[in-house]
Design a protein around this motif. Structure first.
Motif, PDB file in Angstrom:
ATOM      1  N   THR A 142       0.821  -1.213   0.000  1.00  0.00           N
ATOM      2  CA  THR A 142       0.000   0.000   0.000  1.00  0.00           C
ATOM      3  C   THR A 142       0.857   1.266   0.000  1.00  0.00           C
ATOM      4  OG1 THR A 142      -0.053   0.127   2.417  1.00  0.00           O
ATOM      5  CG2 THR A 142      -1.748  -1.232   1.347  1.00  0.00           C
ATOM      6  N   SER A 143       0.174   2.370  -0.211  1.00  0.00           N
ATOM      7  CA  SER A 143       0.847   3.667  -0.131  1.00  0.00           C
ATOM      8  C   SER A 143       1.414   3.903   1.267  1.00  0.00           C
ATOM      9  CB  SER A 143      -0.132   4.789  -0.497  1.00  0.00           C
ATOM     10  OG  SER A 143      -0.590   4.660  -1.817  1.00  0.00           O
ATOM     11  N   LYS A 144       0.734   3.373   2.276  1.00  0.00           N
ATOM     12  CA  LYS A 144       1.224   3.500   3.644  1.00  0.00           C
ATOM     13  C   LYS A 144       2.567   2.796   3.799  1.00  0.00           C
ATOM     14  CE  LYS A 144       0.080   2.607   8.494  1.00  0.00           C
ATOM     15  NZ  LYS A 144      -0.911   2.037   9.439  1.00  0.00           N
ATOM     16  N   ILE A 196       8.425   3.405   4.696  1.00  0.00           N
ATOM     17  CA  ILE A 196       9.804   3.185   4.274  1.00  0.00           C
ATOM     18  C   ILE A 196      10.525   4.518   4.118  1.00  0.00           C
ATOM     19  CG2 ILE A 196      11.260   2.397   2.354  1.00  0.00           C
ATOM     20  CD1 ILE A 196       9.166   0.199   1.864  1.00  0.00           C
ATOM     21  N   MET A 197       9.877   5.459   3.449  1.00  0.00           N
ATOM     22  CA  MET A 197      10.483   6.772   3.226  1.00  0.00           C
ATOM     23  C   MET A 197      10.624   7.542   4.526  1.00  0.00           C
ATOM     24  SD  MET A 197       8.579   7.871  -0.324  1.00  0.00           S
ATOM     25  CE  MET A 197       9.524   9.400  -0.476  1.00  0.00           C
ATOM     26  N   ASN A 198       9.641   7.424   5.399  1.00  0.00           N
ATOM     27  CA  ASN A 198       9.677   8.144   6.665  1.00  0.00           C
ATOM     28  C   ASN A 198      10.828   7.642   7.547  1.00  0.00           C
ATOM     29  OD1 ASN A 198       8.341  10.103   8.507  1.00  0.00           O
ATOM     30  ND2 ASN A 198       8.090   8.306   9.788  1.00  0.00           N
ATOM     31  N   ILE A 244      12.761   3.708  -7.068  1.00  0.00           N
ATOM     32  CA  ILE A 244      13.004   2.287  -7.348  1.00  0.00           C
ATOM     33  C   ILE A 244      11.705   1.494  -7.220  1.00  0.00           C
ATOM     34  CG2 ILE A 244      14.148   0.202  -6.498  1.00  0.00           C
ATOM     35  CD1 ILE A 244      16.513   2.032  -5.695  1.00  0.00           C
ATOM     36  N   ILE A 245      10.962   1.734  -6.137  1.00  0.00           N
ATOM     37  CA  ILE A 245       9.690   1.023  -5.938  1.00  0.00           C
ATOM     38  C   ILE A 245       8.724   1.343  -7.077  1.00  0.00           C
ATOM     39  CG2 ILE A 245       7.714   0.702  -4.397  1.00  0.00           C
ATOM     40  CD1 ILE A 245       9.534   1.437  -2.060  1.00  0.00           C
ATOM     41  N   PRO A 300       1.304   2.015  -5.775  1.00  0.00           N
ATOM     42  CA  PRO A 300       1.076   2.734  -4.519  1.00  0.00           C
ATOM     43  C   PRO A 300       1.992   3.929  -4.314  1.00  0.00           C
ATOM     44  CG  PRO A 300       2.295   0.708  -4.097  1.00  0.00           C
ATOM     45  CD  PRO A 300       1.887   0.677  -5.537  1.00  0.00           C
ATOM     46  N   THR A 301       3.036   4.067  -5.119  1.00  0.00           N
ATOM     47  CA  THR A 301       3.949   5.206  -4.935  1.00  0.00           C
ATOM     48  C   THR A 301       3.337   6.519  -5.419  1.00  0.00           C
ATOM     49  OG1 THR A 301       5.038   4.989  -7.102  1.00  0.00           O
ATOM     50  CG2 THR A 301       5.923   3.675  -5.269  1.00  0.00           C
TER      51      THR A 301
END
Length: 386
Positions: free
Chosen positions: A133-135, A140-142, A159-160, A177-178
């Motif tokens: 999901t976007s979450k 991951i980014m957070n 990359i994702i 989701p990105t």
């Protein structure tokens, strides 16, 4: 809902404005105010769009219906195929990586591999790709952002995104989701400043007499002596060095502009290499990773060891990359030709043929210049090393 008939379409008249009539299953007839009649197919996903089928009477009502029916049938087949696919994220990511890596340089492929293994797989490796999901992407980014790795976080998102484009293209999932996750805003890159003589002397005074590991001190010294980029230094292998010619040969796949680069070695740089043999003779890398000598030293190791405890350097916006600016400024002041200096910095023309010609032309001049620079650094070291 009443469907259109062939007779009705034939007798339709133009009005002051364009209008559409619905036949069913997303098939519409557009009647222009000019009298022109066009069959359209309305597709609602991923966004509401009308696709032109063809103009009447060249395309008949029966042909337009057959076109829509075929489109719906194929979409149903695709949806059915996607519904039974049970691939995990790692399944698709590995296929994507293996197909793409041959088109990348070795160093770039290694960086992507590291981010996949270290940053992405840690959270979603074995998750079904259709359930990512976007979450998940945001978390991951957070995590990376909180580690002050905003640039890495944005690269990981890219990359994702590429993996999901590959997955959608190969019917492994339906959505990316990105797309719903914002890129993290980063500060504008500040280029390192050139140090003055007294500042460079102070840096060596503090660093050479610090508690930093000897290997890191030598890496810092070698960086200053050679005018190399930090990533080039960290990835240098023993087999890149020609001790007969006293040069380092860096392949184009490791260079910023993808042009091979030759670095002449001063006697001071050779002394560093001679000492490094006792620390890294069991590794292919001249400056290996302290925890795993099968890997190169991390660029962050060099950066943090120099700047972490020296606020005066961060106030000056100086990092290890600043040795290049420092050398460039001082060598210009010493009267060395600017094109020789630029060549040593690998600020080369994009013309690869001309670039190869120039590096051979300028090698003797660059060798003399770097020896002069090495003598200058040695004089500072003789003053500051206890």
């Amino acid at each position: 809902m009443t469907q259109l008939t062939a007779t009705q379409i034939k007798n339709l008249k133009a009005t002051e404005k364009d209008y559409r009539l619905h036949d069913g299953n997303g098939l519409y007839l557009l009647v222009r105010k000019t009298g022109k009649k066009t069959f359209l197919h309305r597709v609602r996903k991923p966004k509401d769009t009308f696709h032109k089928i063809g103009n009447y009477p060249a395309v008949s009502l029966a042909e337009a219906r057959a076109y829509v029916s075929d489109k719906i049938k194929r979409k149903d087949q695709e949806d059915s195929l996607i519904a039974v696919i049970d691939d995990t994220f790692v399944d698709v990511a590995e296929k994507w990586f293996n197909e793409e890596k041959d088109s990348w340089s070795e160093s770039y492929a290694n960086r992507v591999r590291l981010m996949i293994d270290r940053d992405i797989y840690a959270r979603i490796k074995n998750k079904k790709i259709a359930r990512v999901t976007s979450k998940d992407v945001y978390l991951i980014m957070n995590d990376l952002s909180e580690q002050d790795k905003k640039h890495v976080a944005n690269k990981v998102k890219s990359i994702i995104h590429s993996i999901f484009k590959y997955a959608i293209r190969n019917l492994r999932c339906e959505s990316d989701p990105t797309l719903a996750v914002d890129t993290i805003k980063t500060k504008k890159t500040q280029h390192s400043v050139a140090l003055k003589h007294h500042e460079l002397t102070r840096l060596f005074q503090e660093y050479e007499n610090s508690k930093a590991k000897r290997v890191t001190i030598l890496a810092n010294r070698f960086l200053a002596l050679t005018m190399m980029r930090t990533i080039e230094l960290c990835e240098t292998k023993w087999n890149d060095i020609d001790f007969k010619e006293n040069i380092i040969m860096i392949g184009g796949d490791r260079m910023k502009k993808e042009i091979p680069h030759v670095v002449p070695l001063s006697t001071q740089a050779l002394d560093v290499l001679e000492e490094m043999k006792q620390y890294s003779s069991n590794s292919e890398y001249v400056f290996p990773n302290a925890l795993d000598n099968s890997k190169p030293m991390r660029t962050k190791t060099v950066y943090s060891s120099i700047t972490k405890y020296r606020k005066w350097l961060t106030d000056l916006s100086f990092g290890p990359h600043g040795y290049r600016a420092t050398a460039s400024t001082m060598l210009n002041q010493k009267g060395f030709r600017s094109d020789i200096i630029e060549k040593q910095l690998a600020h080369s023309t994009k013309d690869k043929v001309r670039g190869s010609y120039n590096h051979a032309d300028y090698l003797d001049e660059r060798r003399k210049m770097l020896q002069s620079w090495g003598d200058y650094i040695e004089n500072i070291l003789n003053e500051v090393v206890e």
